[in-house]
Design an enzyme around this catalytic site. Structure first.
Site, PDB file in Angstrom:
ATOM      1  N   ARG A   1       4.608  -1.552  -9.452  1.00 50.85           N
ATOM      2  CA  ARG A   1       3.302  -1.041  -9.881  1.00 50.85           C
ATOM      3  C   ARG A   1       3.032   0.298  -9.213  1.00 50.85           C
ATOM      4  NH1 ARG A   1      -1.036  -3.139 -11.720  1.00 50.85           N
ATOM      5  NH2 ARG A   1      -0.916  -1.186 -12.839  1.00 50.85           N
TER       6      ARG A   1
ATOM      7  N   HIS B   1      -2.541   1.842  -6.884  1.00 48.31           N
ATOM      8  CA  HIS B   1      -3.808   1.730  -7.622  1.00 48.31           C
ATOM      9  C   HIS B   1      -4.852   1.027  -6.776  1.00 48.31           C
ATOM     10  CE1 HIS B   1      -1.564  -2.001  -8.393  1.00 48.31           C
ATOM     11  NE2 HIS B   1      -2.759  -2.582  -8.343  1.00 48.31           N
TER      12      HIS B   1
ATOM     13  N   TYR C   1       3.893  -1.447  -5.171  1.00 50.98           N
ATOM     14  CA  TYR C   1       4.464  -2.760  -4.833  1.00 50.98           C
ATOM     15  C   TYR C   1       5.272  -3.313  -6.001  1.00 50.98           C
ATOM     16  CZ  TYR C   1       0.205  -4.730  -7.095  1.00 50.98           C
ATOM     17  OH  TYR C   1      -0.812  -5.052  -7.960  1.00 50.98           O
TER      18      TYR C   1
ATOM     19  N   TYR D   1      -0.798  -7.038  -0.315  1.00 52.15           N
ATOM     20  CA  TYR D   1      -2.145  -7.609  -0.311  1.00 52.15           C
ATOM     21  C   TYR D   1      -2.202  -8.696   0.754  1.00 52.15           C
ATOM     22  CZ  TYR D   1      -3.257  -5.521  -4.902  1.00 52.15           C
ATOM     23  OH  TYR D   1      -3.518  -4.662  -5.929  1.00 52.15           O
TER      24      TYR D   1
ATOM     25  N   HIS E   1      -8.166  -1.455  -7.527  1.00 50.46           N
ATOM     26  CA  HIS E   1      -8.883  -2.219  -8.554  1.00 50.46           C
ATOM     27  C   HIS E   1     -10.379  -1.954  -8.411  1.00 50.46           C
ATOM     28  CE1 HIS E   1      -5.441  -4.861  -9.678  1.00 50.46           C
ATOM     29  NE2 HIS E   1      -5.052  -4.624  -8.444  1.00 50.46           N
TER      30      HIS E   1
HETATM   31 FE   LIG Z   1      -2.966  -4.627  -7.825  1.00 51.93          FE
END
Ligand SMILES: [Fe+2]
Lengths: 194, 309
Positions: free
Chosen positions: B225, B228, B215, B176, B230
């Site tokens: 994770r 995905h 990640y 991110y 969000h």
């Molecule tokens: Fe996330």
């Protein structure tokens, strides 16, 4: 019977800021809303009393006359073209948040009941797999005594968690209402299943 | 309301009567109580539920002026079906342990405060270009270009028109742009990872982006994770607000991800996974993934009332 299963909720996670946080949305009065301008501010705390620095809070409220900007609110009260009633803000590292808004008017409840002025609140955060919902009421509001939702909460210490207390404002500044949101433990806020 | 269902299931009828009386003060309708008891029938067996029903009727008739408390001016949204959403406390996801409330949320009969919500007058500032996450910078982001499209519907399959969708995601490397993301993977100068759009009057939406990477996170040792995106969706009311995550089919991390696995109901979990859709894919250009979002529907069809208006 419904034909589909609702899409399950998932946490907002820690990295939502680029997608969701618009600092301007914390001021609901920017367009020149009618009514008494106020601040709602406080901290969001976890079960250890530690600040939650990665929460996002949204508010939804009626205008000063007590009307929601929504087609389902067909009350014979004026809409304020400069007030939408929606705000959003992310908490700072120390868990602090602040909205600038107006004090809402009373809105109808179920049946013939009247609800005391209140602000609807949603809390999202890392560690919350689904949102929490609560309400800000105003501690100095006489109509609280007849509010049907407050009326379901007998324990005064629980009711108190929904009361924004007026704090002494410096002269010339807006009235400040303090509303801390405690997710767990001592002073845990009353949350609602809506 | 949960209390009513529990008491009915356990056969605690005297307590049940008290609770049903209490719901009258909060304006819960007779129909809602009926619906709860029907739900209880599914879990507790029909004879138990029938007995509960009889007690419910007694509670109503015992209240001389219960009549007006049960009239309603707006039709409430349905309550979540057991198991179709995660609980607050899910110990396998460590961050819930100090953040989950210790008390169950207090049932609140929906009022105008919950059946109205933001955005009814449009999200006019949202431009069409905001749905394209691949053209927010000078160059093209690295990664598998993909279209994600679908519809926003309610539980009855009706489209939810003109509502705001906001999405955010990491880049193809699993990073991110966020200052708190310290994952040792490259940032992509051509990718921010945030998009918005207002679905059309048929509830249809469509984003163009790149496929996010998996990640690591610190929930447990060596935890990752699944990829995905969000999603944040409003729907027509305060009651329909939803934030969730869309996953990808065939991801081996789904089986061991505590966030994905937090929803008990297998069908509800599966509905978080998009489907690869060859029809949606565009030749020589982008892969297509289809994903519908289902928001709470009404407990009954809304009817116009002329009461007090
Ligand atoms: Fe996330």
């Amino acid at each position: 019977m419904p034909v589909r299963t609702t899409t399950a909720s998932q946490t907002i996670g820690p990295f939502f800021h680029d997608g969701l946080d618009h600092p301007a949305w914390s001021d609901l009065t920017a367009g020149g809303a009618l009514g008494q301008k106020i601040r709602i501010e406080g901290r969001v705390l976890d079960g250890d009393g530690q600040p939650i620095g990665d929460a996002m809070i949204e508010i939804w409220q009626a205008n000063a006359a007590g009307r929601y900007d929504h087609p389902e609110d067909s009350q014979a009260k004026p809409l304020d073209p400069n007030f939408r009633g929606f705000g959003r803000v992310g908490t700072a590292k120390d868990g602090f948040y602040r909205f600038t808004t107006i004090r809402p008017g009373p809105v109808p409840g179920r049946g013939n009941a009247m609800q005391a002025p209140h602000i609807n609140v949603t809390i999202f955060a890392r560690g919350l797999l689904k949102r929490l919902v609560t309400r800000v009421y105003f501690a100095d509001e006489p109509a609280n005594a007849a509010d049907p939702v407050l009326g379901t909460i007998e324990d005064p210490s629980l009711r108190r968690t929904l009361m924004a207390e007026a704090s002494v404002a410096k002269s010339g500044s807006l009235p400040i209402y303090r509303f801390d949101i405690v997710l767990q433990g001592k002073g845990e806020t009353v949350f609602f299943d809506v | 309301m949960l209390t009513i269902a529990m008491l009915a299931a356990l056969g605690h009828h005297d307590e049940l009567k008290l609770h049903i009386r209490a719901t009258q003060n909060t304006g819960v309708t007779q129909d809602e109580v009926k619906e709860i008891l029907l739900k209880a029938a599914v879990y507790a067996g029909v004879p138990t539920a029938n007995a509960a029903f009889k007690h419910a009727l007694k509670a109503y008739s015992a209240d001389g002026e219960g009549g007006h408390a049960m009239t309603e001016s707006s039709v409430p949204y349905r309550h979540e079906r057991a198991g179709t959403h995660p609980p607050y406390l899910h110990a396998a996801y460590g961050s819930t342990v100090k953040r989950a409330p210790s008390r169950a949320p207090l049932p609140l009969a929906q009022t105008l405060s919950e059946t109205t919500g933001p955005g009814a007058n449009g999200w006019s500032w949202v431009g069409a270009e905001m749905a394209d996450l691949t053209r927010q910078h000078k160059g093209t982001p690295i990664g598998e270009r993909m279209i994600v499209a679908g519809r926003v519907l309610d539980e009855d399959g009706r489209p939810v028109p003109n509502t705001l969708l906001e999405i955010w995601q990491c880049n193809a490397a699993g990073r991110y742009i966020h200052p708190n993301d310290h994952h040792d993977a490259p940032l992509d100068p051509n990718f921010t990872g945030a998009g918005r759009m207002v679905c059309n009057e048929r509830g249809a939406y469509r984003f163009l982006t790149v496929k996010p990477g998996a990640y690591p996170w610190r929930n447990t040792k060596n935890a990752w994770r699944p990829a995905h995106i969000h999603f944040s969706v409003f729907g027509p009311a305060f009651a329909t607000r939803l934030i969730t995550q869309m996953y990808f089919p065939g991801d081996p991390l789904l089986a061991i991800d505590p966030i994905f696995q937090s929803t008990p109901d297998a069908d509800a979990r599966a509905s978080l996974v998009a489907a690869y859709d060859p029809e949606l894919s565009e030749p020589e250009w982008a892969l297509g993934y289809r994903w519908d979002i289902v928001l709470r529907g009404r407990a009954a069809t809304p009817v116009q009332t002329d009461a007090e208006h």
